[in-house]
Structures are given as C-alpha cells and as structure tokens.
Design an enzyme around this catalytic site. Structure first.
Site, PDB file in Angstrom:
ATOM      1  N   LYS A 176      -8.481  -2.777   0.225  1.00 51.24           N
ATOM      2  CA  LYS A 176      -8.510  -1.893   1.390  1.00 51.24           C
ATOM      3  C   LYS A 176      -9.344  -0.638   1.148  1.00 51.24           C
ATOM      4  O   LYS A 176      -9.843  -0.031   2.107  1.00 51.24           O
ATOM      5  CB  LYS A 176      -7.087  -1.521   1.802  1.00 51.24           C
ATOM      6  CG  LYS A 176      -6.306  -2.685   2.415  1.00 51.24           C
ATOM      7  CD  LYS A 176      -7.016  -3.281   3.628  1.00 51.24           C
ATOM      8  CE  LYS A 176      -6.161  -4.338   4.325  1.00 51.24           C
ATOM      9  NZ  LYS A 176      -6.902  -5.017   5.423  1.00 51.24           N
TER      10      LYS A 176
ATOM     11  N   ASP B 268      -9.850 -11.246   7.862  1.00 50.56           N
ATOM     12  CA  ASP B 268      -9.325  -9.881   7.883  1.00 50.56           C
ATOM     13  C   ASP B 268     -10.334  -8.778   8.192  1.00 50.56           C
ATOM     14  O   ASP B 268     -10.008  -7.845   8.902  1.00 50.56           O
ATOM     15  CB  ASP B 268      -8.666  -9.587   6.534  1.00 50.56           C
ATOM     16  CG  ASP B 268      -7.748  -8.375   6.578  1.00 50.56           C
ATOM     17  OD1 ASP B 268      -6.994  -8.236   7.564  1.00 50.56           O
ATOM     18  OD2 ASP B 268      -7.783  -7.570   5.649  1.00 50.56           O
TER      19      ASP B 268
ATOM     20  N   HIS C  65     -11.146  -4.617  11.847  1.00 48.30           N
ATOM     21  CA  HIS C  65      -9.993  -5.207  11.164  1.00 48.30           C
ATOM     22  C   HIS C  65      -9.537  -6.391  12.011  1.00 48.30           C
ATOM     23  O   HIS C  65      -8.668  -6.267  12.878  1.00 48.30           O
ATOM     24  CB  HIS C  65      -8.884  -4.159  11.031  1.00 48.30           C
ATOM     25  CG  HIS C  65      -7.769  -4.582  10.135  1.00 48.30           C
ATOM     26  ND1 HIS C  65      -6.499  -4.070  10.229  1.00 48.30           N
ATOM     27  CD2 HIS C  65      -7.730  -5.466   9.113  1.00 48.30           C
ATOM     28  CE1 HIS C  65      -5.733  -4.618   9.303  1.00 48.30           C
ATOM     29  NE2 HIS C  65      -6.458  -5.471   8.623  1.00 48.30           N
TER      30      HIS C  65
ATOM     31  N   SER D 110       0.428  -6.882  12.041  1.00 43.25           N
ATOM     32  CA  SER D 110       1.279  -7.841  11.339  1.00 43.25           C
ATOM     33  C   SER D 110       2.327  -8.429  12.280  1.00 43.25           C
ATOM     34  O   SER D 110       2.964  -7.707  13.054  1.00 43.25           O
ATOM     35  CB  SER D 110       1.969  -7.149  10.162  1.00 43.25           C
ATOM     36  OG  SER D 110       2.804  -8.036   9.469  1.00 43.25           O
TER      37      SER D 110
ATOM     38  N   ARG E  21       0.830  -1.199   0.000  1.00 47.87           N
ATOM     39  CA  ARG E  21       0.000   0.000   0.000  1.00 47.87           C
ATOM     40  C   ARG E  21       0.869   1.256   0.000  1.00 47.87           C
ATOM     41  O   ARG E  21       1.980   1.256   0.509  1.00 47.87           O
ATOM     42  CB  ARG E  21      -0.918   0.012   1.222  1.00 47.87           C
ATOM     43  CG  ARG E  21      -2.041  -1.008   1.168  1.00 47.87           C
ATOM     44  CD  ARG E  21      -2.986  -0.853   2.350  1.00 47.87           C
ATOM     45  NE  ARG E  21      -2.289  -0.977   3.636  1.00 47.87           N
ATOM     46  CZ  ARG E  21      -1.960   0.035   4.414  1.00 47.87           C
ATOM     47  NH1 ARG E  21      -2.236   1.276   4.062  1.00 47.87           N
ATOM     48  NH2 ARG E  21      -1.332  -0.177   5.561  1.00 47.87           N
TER      49      ARG E  21
ATOM     50  N   LYS F 245      -2.122 -13.444  14.108  1.00 42.91           N
ATOM     51  CA  LYS F 245      -3.575 -13.423  13.907  1.00 42.91           C
ATOM     52  C   LYS F 245      -4.037 -14.537  12.976  1.00 42.91           C
ATOM     53  O   LYS F 245      -4.968 -15.274  13.287  1.00 42.91           O
ATOM     54  CB  LYS F 245      -3.990 -12.053  13.353  1.00 42.91           C
ATOM     55  CG  LYS F 245      -5.483 -11.883  13.153  1.00 42.91           C
ATOM     56  CD  LYS F 245      -5.825 -10.481  12.676  1.00 42.91           C
ATOM     57  CE  LYS F 245      -5.264 -10.219  11.292  1.00 42.91           C
ATOM     58  NZ  LYS F 245      -5.823  -9.007  10.659  1.00 42.91           N
ATOM     59  N   THR F 246      -3.366 -14.666  11.822  1.00 38.35           N
ATOM     60  CA  THR F 246      -3.765 -15.686  10.852  1.00 38.35           C
ATOM     61  C   THR F 246      -3.529 -17.084  11.403  1.00 38.35           C
ATOM     62  O   THR F 246      -4.389 -17.970  11.313  1.00 38.35           O
ATOM     63  CB  THR F 246      -2.992 -15.504   9.534  1.00 38.35           C
ATOM     64  OG1 THR F 246      -3.276 -14.212   9.003  1.00 38.35           O
ATOM     65  CG2 THR F 246      -3.388 -16.555   8.520  1.00 38.35           C
TER      66      THR F 246
ATOM     67  N   ARG G 258       2.218 -12.039  -1.511  1.00 33.17           N
ATOM     68  CA  ARG G 258       0.811 -12.282  -1.166  1.00 33.17           C
ATOM     69  C   ARG G 258       0.180 -13.354  -2.032  1.00 33.17           C
ATOM     70  O   ARG G 258       0.560 -13.552  -3.184  1.00 33.17           O
ATOM     71  CB  ARG G 258       0.006 -10.990  -1.351  1.00 33.17           C
ATOM     72  CG  ARG G 258       0.371  -9.865  -0.389  1.00 33.17           C
ATOM     73  CD  ARG G 258      -0.348 -10.015   0.921  1.00 33.17           C
ATOM     74  NE  ARG G 258      -0.044  -8.925   1.841  1.00 33.17           N
ATOM     75  CZ  ARG G 258      -0.732  -8.700   2.960  1.00 33.17           C
ATOM     76  NH1 ARG G 258      -1.767  -9.472   3.262  1.00 33.17           N
ATOM     77  NH2 ARG G 258      -0.387  -7.718   3.766  1.00 33.17           N
TER      78      ARG G 258
END
Length: 513
Positions: free
Chosen positions: A184, A240, A203, A221, A42, A225-226, A305
């Site tokens: 996003k 997400d 989020h 990050s 981003r 979390k994942t 990604r």
C-alpha cells in the site's frame, strides 16, 4: 563482517532461506505460512508523510495524510541504515509498479526477512534479466520489522512507523511485520505521482471480455469486488490497483493479495487454486499435525491473507494492460436495504458517488456495532490518497466524457428489509445485472429516477424478477422503507458536507432527503 546481499533471488531460493531462518512453515498446499504477530493489518495512525517544502502545498494534510518533521525522518533514516548495515544478510528486490512501460515506476525493496522479500517478489512486477541489468530505482522501500521506534525520540505515534519522503524517494517501514504496508505504500506513491502525468490512479479491480471490452469494479471490503470481477467469461487484468491513461487501463501490480477468511474452493476457486508453492499465507491457522489450512479460523485475525503472482490465476492478462473502459461498476453492500440493486449514473452522479465511496458495516461484525453503520471512504480508497479527493474525481469526470464510459451503482447488500429483517440480494441476480451492464443489453430497458437517491433504475433485466429492481416493492412495510431511505439519504448529505467546494452540479447530483 562482510554482509551478504541477496539480490532478486528466485522463489525457491527465498522459500528455502525463509525456512532455514525459521521465519515460517510450509502449509500442506506448499504455500509459505507466516504469523505477523501484533500487527495483522495496516496501522493508519502510524503512517506519515514527511513535511517537505516541495510537497507541502500539494498534500491533502489531515487525519489520513499526517505530517512528520524532516528532522525526525532524517534521524530515523540514519538509524535504520545503521541497523541494516549491522545485519549479516539483507534481501533486495528490484522491480516495477505499473504494467504500462510508459508510466511504470522502477522500485527497490530492501528487506531484513526473506519471506517479506518473497512477498514483494510476488506482488510487484518482476523484471526480465535484461530489465534487471538496466534497472534504476526511482523509489525505495526499506522494511525492518524488528526495528522499533521510540515516539519521544523519533516523533512517531508508536513503535511502528510507515513514513514516506517524496524528496528522498524513500518509504521507511518498521515495528510491524504486516507485509501489506509495503504494497500500500507504493500504491500511495503512485497516487501522488501519476496525476502529475495525467494518469488517474484507482483502487479497483479490472477485467476484460473476449471483444476487448474493459470493465472496472470499485468497492470497499465486503461488497463483492473480488468475487464479481473474477468472471469465468472474462479475463482478470488485476484485482486491486490500476491506472487509467491515454493508452487505457494498466495494473500496478504483478500479483494479488487476497483475503482468505472463510475461503472455499466452491465459492472462490481461482483463489483456492492459487494457494500453492510460492504463495505467502499471512496469519492463516494451520492444523498442527497435517499443516492443512483452516480458512474458517479467525483466531489470529479476520484479515488472513494470501499473496501470489497474478499468473497463478488462470487466464490472467499478462502484461496487465487493457483498452479504455467501457463500463464502471461501483459496488456497495447496503445493509439498510434501500438502494436499488442496480442503477445507471450520470457523470455528475458518478462523481458524487465516487467522492462518497459508500458501503455499510454490519451488526455483529465488530465489537460495539449493534446495528448497520454507514461507512464512507473517499474514492473507495481514502487511506491511500495523498492529494485532495477532488483531483481524482475530476479525472474520473473527464474520462467519462472523453470515452463515453457507462457507470452503474450496484447494491450487493440487502433487499426486502434492513439487515436482520431482509435478505441479501442473490448473487445470481447480481451477476445477471452486471452481465447485462457489461454486454450493453441493460441500456435497452426503460429507466426511472429513484425518488430518494435520484439514480436511474431499469424496469427490466433478463433473469431478474422485476419487483427486485425496485427496492421499495420488496419491503412488506413500505413506511419503514421510506424512513430508512430518508435516513440513508441524510447520511450521504452529512458526509458530503466535507466537499462544500465541489461544483454545484455534483453536489446536487446526490440523494434528496
């Protein structure tokens, strides 16, 4: 010249067209691999909101929500329209953001590249044939990566631009090939509209147990979390972006956009198995002879990604909806080694830590970082919040009260010393603590307030040594622990000065230096 408009093509058609047009190649797994060139992530300095009368008083203007004048937007909009009209073919995807039909947003995405249209097809919610026949877009993304802005003419920061007009209900994206800008942008749009309908946008990832109990996982990050929401004993609602309404929790998306640097089948089997035909791989290096992906190669970027539909994850909940959350987990990777590995939060503490959004960057992970650095991202998603942070925090507090949701702070970072001295908390211990929180057995423990941070620390968790639960006991040098704990508490306090208008009970719920 008659322009060809490709409307909601199937995955195989989009892959074939992207290959024919030379937009990328197929990896050995069957995934479509593309390079995004100069922009591999981003571009926050290139993101703007059009300063329009209807939204001027509502937007939280600042370094995140940067204004651009209407006349600049109109000029750029006209030029982008003319640019697209001159194309031999364009690609359109009509679909939805939001799995709950009561709150979903019908969207249209117009692309100049087939691979980007494949990306949005996989990431957003795909309509049924009947829904497509009756589709009426309420927000449109126009993505033209090859169109470059002129800052002097268009009022932009650079050649790249991501500009949202809430009055025109359009997002213009150009100058950057990074597909995450489309994802996003719609998240930011949902973060603007949903609070107006008494829905809290979040989020976070979400999963659900066999008994229908929903859990939410917030974290920046590197906090896990994942990994931690991908629980073999539970089903994934989404990884997400979610909304929390009177009906419960719902996923905004129909897909996942997973980081795959250092990906391995052993550590993250669900993501590994999802990378197949129909998946888009961004900036992953392929072996020149075999086309096998090298997930350890960060030559192009650390931010490699994979974008794939959520039904590529075994057991995913479709549609992505669940009931009212019973448990919320705030994940942080504390490199200073002073936060407890798990702690219960009061409602006020939950609102404080939600507004803080703390984790830490590690020495050696970025140029110039020689020691751990505290990082705060409001509501665990500061770059995507058009409204004032307190709006989202107050919604969280109201829901904790209404539904009796339990909130825990989980440190997946260091113990026994700061980064470089201590060791990262064992993943097995973290999983055991989260399991205890989700199953409710953690509530049987005795809780003691941490002297520095005030959070409530349990004295017992099944499968976790009791000394691990108290971070000070894991340090050989107790004085060094005390110094580090005070310094982190002071960092929290310094960061929270921006929320001086927040209620006194919330400000007092933070760490005490």
């Amino acid at each position: 010249m008659d322009q060809i408009v490709h409307h909601n093509l199937e995955v195989s058609e989009l892959v074939d067209m992207a290959l024919e047009r030379g937009e990328g190649t197929l990896a050995s797994s069957g995934a479509f691999r593309v390079s995004t060139g100069k922009y591999t992530g981003r571009s926050p300095l290139d993101k703007f909101i059009v300063d329009e009368p209807s939204v001027h008083e509502r937007i939280d203007w600042g370094s995140v929500n940067r204004p651009i004048a209407q006349e600049y937007f109109e000029k750029l909009y006209d030029e982008v329209q003319a640019y697209l009209e001159a194309k031999e073919e364009v690609f359109i995807f009509d679909g939805f953001a939001g799995a709950d039909e009561e709150y979903r947003l019908p969207i249209r995405v117009i692309n100049e590249f087939a691979w980007q249209n494949l990306f949005v097809h996989q990431l957003f919610i795909r309509p049924t044939p009947e829904e497509l026949d009756n589709h009426q877009a309420q927000f449109t993304i126009i993505a033209v990566p090859s169109f470059k802005a002129d800052p002097e003419v268009h009022g932009t920061h650079s050649e790249a631009f991501i500009i949202c007009s809430f009055e025109k209900r359009v997002v213009l994206i150009g100058g950057t090939h990074y597909a995450g800008e489309m994802k996003k942008s719609i998240f930011s749009v949902m973060n603007y509209y949903l609070p107006l309908r008494e829905v809290m946008p979040m989020h976070c990832s979400a999963n659900i147990g066999a008994d229908g109990d929903v859990a939410l996982f917030f974290g920046l990050s590197g906090t896990g979390k994942t990994t931690l929401s991908a629980d073999p004993e539970r089903c994934l609602i989404g990884d997400d972006e979610h909304g929390w309404s009177k009906n419960g929790v719902f996923n905004f998306e129909g897909g996942c956009y997973a980081k795959c640097i250092n990906l391995s089948e052993e550590k993250e089997p669900q993501i590994w198995q999802a990378i197949r035909f129909g998946t888009v791989l961004e900036n992953v290096v392929l072996h020149p002879d075999t086309q096998v992906a090298d997930y350890d190669d960060a030559t192009l970027t650390e931010n490699t990604r994979a974008a794939y539909p959520i039904d590529y994850i075994e057991g995913a909940v479709i549609p992505g909806v669940g009931g009212q959350p019973k448990v919320i987990v705030f994940l942080t990777a504390d490199a200073f080694g002073v936060l407890p590995p798990i702690a219960k939060l009061t409602k006020e503490q939950a609102m404080y830590h939600f507004l803080s959004g703390y984790t830490s960057k590690l020495a050696g992970t970025e140029r110039g970082i020689t020691e751990p650095q505290a990082t705060f991202s409001t509501c665990f998603g500061a770059p995507f919040l058009p409204l004032a942070p307190q709006v989202y925090a107050e919604m969280l507090g109201e829901r904790i009260d209404t539904y009796g949701t339990r909130v825990y702070l989980v440190n997946t970072g260091w113990s026994g010393g700061a980064y470089g001295v201590g060791k990262r908390i064992k993943l097995g211990y973290t999983r055991a603590m989260i399991t205890a929180a989700l199953q409710g057995t953690l509530e049987q423990a005795e809780f003691t307030a941490d002297p520095n941070f005030g959070v409530l620390v349990p004295d017992h968790v099944e499968g976790v040594p009791s000394e691990v639960l108290n971070p000070r006991l894991t340090w050989q040098n107790k004085e060094a622990y005390d110094i580090n704990a005070r310094e982190l508490a002071q960092r929290f306090q310094k960061n929270f000065e921006q929320f001086a208008q927040t209620a006194e009970e919330i400000r007092q719920a933070g760490p005490k230096a």
